[in-house]
Scaffold this motif. Structure first.
Motif, short mmCIF file in Angstrom:
data_model
loop_
_atom_site.label_atom_id
_atom_site.label_comp_id
_atom_site.label_asym_id
_atom_site.label_seq_id
_atom_site.Cartn_x
_atom_site.Cartn_y
_atom_site.Cartn_z
N LEU A 1 9.86 3.15 7.39
CA LEU A 1 9.98 3.11 5.92
C LEU A 1 10.56 4.40 5.37
O LEU A 1 10.29 5.50 5.87
N LYS A 2 11.37 4.22 4.32
CA LYS A 2 12.01 5.34 3.64
C LYS A 2 11.51 5.41 2.20
O LYS A 2 10.98 4.43 1.66
N LEU A 3 11.74 6.55 1.59
CA LEU A 3 11.32 6.72 0.20
C LEU A 3 11.92 5.64 -0.69
O LEU A 3 11.25 5.13 -1.60
N GLU A 4 13.16 5.28 -0.39
CA GLU A 4 13.85 4.29 -1.23
C GLU A 4 13.38 2.85 -1.03
O GLU A 4 13.84 1.95 -1.71
N ASP A 5 12.45 2.65 -0.10
CA ASP A 5 11.85 1.32 0.06
C ASP A 5 10.72 1.09 -0.93
O ASP A 5 10.19 -0.02 -1.02
N THR A 6 10.35 2.12 -1.67
CA THR A 6 9.30 1.99 -2.66
C THR A 6 9.70 0.98 -3.73
O THR A 6 10.78 1.08 -4.32
N ALA A 7 8.86 -0.03 -3.92
CA ALA A 7 9.16 -1.10 -4.87
C ALA A 7 7.98 -2.07 -4.92
O ALA A 7 7.07 -1.98 -4.10
N VAL A 8 8.05 -2.98 -5.88
CA VAL A 8 7.16 -4.15 -5.85
C VAL A 8 7.88 -5.23 -5.05
O VAL A 8 9.05 -5.54 -5.34
N TYR A 9 7.21 -5.76 -4.06
CA TYR A 9 7.79 -6.78 -3.20
C TYR A 9 7.23 -8.14 -3.60
O TYR A 9 6.02 -8.32 -3.75
N TYR A 10 8.14 -9.10 -3.77
CA TYR A 10 7.79 -10.45 -4.20
C TYR A 10 8.24 -11.46 -3.15
O TYR A 10 9.35 -11.34 -2.61
N CYS A 11 7.42 -12.47 -2.90
CA CYS A 11 7.91 -13.58 -2.11
C CYS A 11 8.30 -14.71 -3.05
O CYS A 11 7.76 -14.85 -4.15
N ASN A 12 9.24 -15.48 -2.58
CA ASN A 12 9.85 -16.56 -3.37
C ASN A 12 10.16 -17.69 -2.41
O ASN A 12 10.71 -17.43 -1.33
N GLY B 1 0.82 -1.20 0.00
CA GLY B 1 0.00 0.00 0.00
C GLY B 1 0.85 1.25 0.00
O GLY B 1 2.06 1.21 -0.23
N LEU B 2 0.17 2.37 0.26
CA LEU B 2 0.81 3.68 0.31
C LEU B 2 1.01 4.08 1.76
O LEU B 2 0.06 4.02 2.56
N VAL B 3 2.22 4.50 2.10
CA VAL B 3 2.52 4.87 3.48
C VAL B 3 3.49 6.05 3.47
O VAL B 3 4.27 6.21 2.53
N GLN B 4 3.41 6.88 4.50
CA GLN B 4 4.31 8.01 4.61
C GLN B 4 5.68 7.57 5.13
O GLN B 4 5.78 6.53 5.80
N PRO B 5 6.70 8.33 4.85
CA PRO B 5 8.02 8.00 5.41
C PRO B 5 7.95 7.88 6.93
O PRO B 5 7.28 8.69 7.60
N GLY B 6 8.63 6.88 7.45
CA GLY B 6 8.58 6.60 8.87
C GLY B 6 7.47 5.66 9.27
O GLY B 6 7.44 5.21 10.43
#
Length: 124
Positions: A85-96, A10-15
């Motif tokens: 959370l930081k801005l640079e954590d923005t990504a698509v997260y996949y489990c494997n 989802g969408l979350v603010q920094p921190g």
């Protein structure tokens, strides 16, 4: 049919914080290894965290102290708690995962199974 289904992005603010879930469905005997990766467009997929069936964990240096991987074996589900959370954590997260399944009297090991991904966006 064995599959992995992620949720919790989802969408979350920094921190802020999020908890991602990866549920394995099918005739699962054991999740041998579960990894969380993330990917930003134009960049290589990055290994974020790993948990083995015995409970040992490993983290990328970029998330140590902020992310926690855990598992609920009864639910065949692995979680990734994302804190600070930081801005640079923005990504698509996949489990494997590497899994052991049981069907018709046969144990089968499934290697390198991927989920569909869940978007994490950190933005103010």
């Amino acid at each position: 049919q064995v599959q992995l289904v992620e949720s919790g992005g989802g969408l979350v603010q920094p921190g802020g914080s999020l908890r991602l879930s990866c549920a394995a469905s099918g005739r699962i005997v054991r999740i041998d290894v579960m990894n969380w990766y993330r990917q930003v467009p134009g960049k290589e997929r990055e290994l974020v965290a790993t948990i083995a069936s015995a409970g040992s964990t490993n983290y990328a240096d970029s998330v140590k102290g902020r992310f926690t991987i855990s598992s609920d074996n009864a639910k065949n589900t692995v979680y990734l708690q994302l804190n600070s959370l930081k801005l640079e954590d923005t990504a698509v997260y996949y489990c494997n995962a590497d899994l052991t399944t049981y069907s018709a009297g046969i144990f089968t090991q499934i290697r390198d199974l991927w989920g569909q991904g869940t978007q994490v966006t950190v933005s103010s």
